[in-house]
Design an enzyme around this catalytic site. Structure first.
Site, mmCIF file in Angstrom:
data_model
loop_
_atom_site.group_PDB
_atom_site.id
_atom_site.type_symbol
_atom_site.label_atom_id
_atom_site.label_comp_id
_atom_site.label_asym_id
_atom_site.label_seq_id
_atom_site.Cartn_x
_atom_site.Cartn_y
_atom_site.Cartn_z
ATOM 1 C CG HIS A 110 -1.951 -1.008 1.329
ATOM 2 N ND1 HIS A 110 -2.156 -1.781 2.441
ATOM 3 C CD2 HIS A 110 -2.877 -1.402 0.420
ATOM 4 C CE1 HIS A 110 -3.173 -2.603 2.220
ATOM 5 N NE2 HIS A 110 -3.619 -2.393 1.004
ATOM 6 C CE LYS A 129 -13.522 -7.716 3.452
ATOM 7 N NZ LYS A 129 -12.269 -7.252 2.847
ATOM 8 N NE ARG A 182 -2.264 -7.869 -4.596
ATOM 9 C CZ ARG A 182 -3.111 -8.124 -3.608
ATOM 10 N NH1 ARG A 182 -2.683 -8.160 -2.371
ATOM 11 N NH2 ARG A 182 -4.376 -8.379 -3.857
ATOM 12 C CB SER A 214 -4.481 -6.800 4.314
ATOM 13 O OG SER A 214 -4.101 -5.540 3.830
HETATM 14 O O1 PNS Z 1 -8.580 -3.331 0.164
HETATM 15 P P1 PNS Z 1 -9.770 -3.960 -0.500
HETATM 16 O O2 PNS Z 1 -10.546 -4.778 0.512
HETATM 17 O O3 PNS Z 1 -9.415 -4.727 -1.733
HETATM 18 O O4 PNS Z 1 -10.717 -2.735 -0.960
HETATM 19 C C1 PNS Z 1 -11.946 -2.984 -1.600
HETATM 20 C C2 PNS Z 1 -12.792 -1.690 -1.679
HETATM 21 C C3 PNS Z 1 -12.926 -1.041 -0.336
HETATM 22 C C4 PNS Z 1 -12.118 -0.732 -2.626
HETATM 23 C C5 PNS Z 1 -14.171 -2.128 -2.247
HETATM 24 O O5 PNS Z 1 -14.686 -3.182 -1.510
HETATM 25 C C6 PNS Z 1 -15.182 -0.994 -2.243
HETATM 26 O O6 PNS Z 1 -15.069 -0.049 -2.989
HETATM 27 N N1 PNS Z 1 -16.169 -1.089 -1.330
HETATM 28 C C7 PNS Z 1 -17.160 -0.039 -1.096
HETATM 29 C C8 PNS Z 1 -18.520 -0.432 -1.651
HETATM 30 C C9 PNS Z 1 -18.614 -0.115 -3.115
HETATM 31 O O7 PNS Z 1 -18.408 0.991 -3.572
HETATM 32 N N2 PNS Z 1 -18.900 -1.166 -3.907
HETATM 33 C C10 PNS Z 1 -19.019 -1.053 -5.330
HETATM 34 C C11 PNS Z 1 -17.654 -1.023 -5.971
HETATM 35 S S1 PNS Z 1 -17.781 -1.932 -7.377
#
Ligand code: PNS
Length: 162
Positions: free
Chosen positions: A17, A41, A94, A132
């Site tokens: 990150h 979660k 990645r 993570s």
């Molecule tokens: O670090 P991560 O868990 O890969 O991050 C994922 C994240 C937070 C970017 C994704 O889950 C997200 O944007 N969640 C918020 C809900 C949302 O906007 N969902 C629609 C996106 S397609």
């Protein structure tokens, strides 16, 4: 003012990150590291703890004239980006395996907010396997994660383990 958000769970923040933050900083005037408050979660750190950890660490990241800030949000990433008047959503990629999920998210976010672009950055290959989830798993099973997560994160993980 070119503002971007870098959204994620950050449970916990990894050196991958930090590498993405460093690489994206020349592209924007401000980057908001945006911690998702996801009640579904079962996180290791609370959102408040994650925000505090990131706030403590990011001043040490090379960021030139880019302002680095931290915030948390609930709900849609695209809506948060719009509310904060961001022009872009930064995500790190990645391996090829990340691509499909990231593509779907980027397209959905574009459908929701057509003016906000997703910008993908490749972290250094030395972090290509760092996630993570993997860091938590290895740490909790007693494996070494030094060099892959910031020292502060590791010490906070030790406190959690106690
Ligand atoms: O670090 P991560 O868990 O890969 O991050 C994922 C994240 C937070 C970017 C994704 O889950 C997200 O944007 N969640 C918020 C809900 C949302 O906007 N969902 C629609 C996106 S397609």
């Amino acid at each position: 003012m070119r503002r971007a958000i870098f959204p994620g769970s950050f449970d916990p923040l990894t050196n991958g990150h930090l590498d993405v933050i460093k690489r994206s900083s020349p592209l924007f005037d401000e980057i908001i590291v945006a911690v998702l408050n996801n009640p579904d979660k079962n996180p290791m750190f609370t959102v408040e703890e994650r925000v505090a950890i990131i706030e403590e660490i990011i001043p040490s990241v090379e960021h030139g004239s880019c302002r680095l800030t931290v915030d948390s949000f609930s709900g849609l990433t695209a809506e948060f980006a719009k509310r904060r008047e961001a022009i872009a959503i930064v995500r790190g990629i990645r391996a090829v395996s990340d691509y499909e999920y990231e593509l779907r998210m980027a397209l959905m976010n574009r459908k929701l907010e057509p003016t906000i672009e997703t910008v993908f950055l490749m972290a250094d290959e030395e972090y290509s396997y760092v996630s993570s989830t993997l860091m938590k798993q290895v740490f909790l099973l007693g494996g070494r994660v030094d060099g892959l997560i910031p020292e502060l994160v590791e010490s906070r993980m030790h406190e959690k383990k106690k």
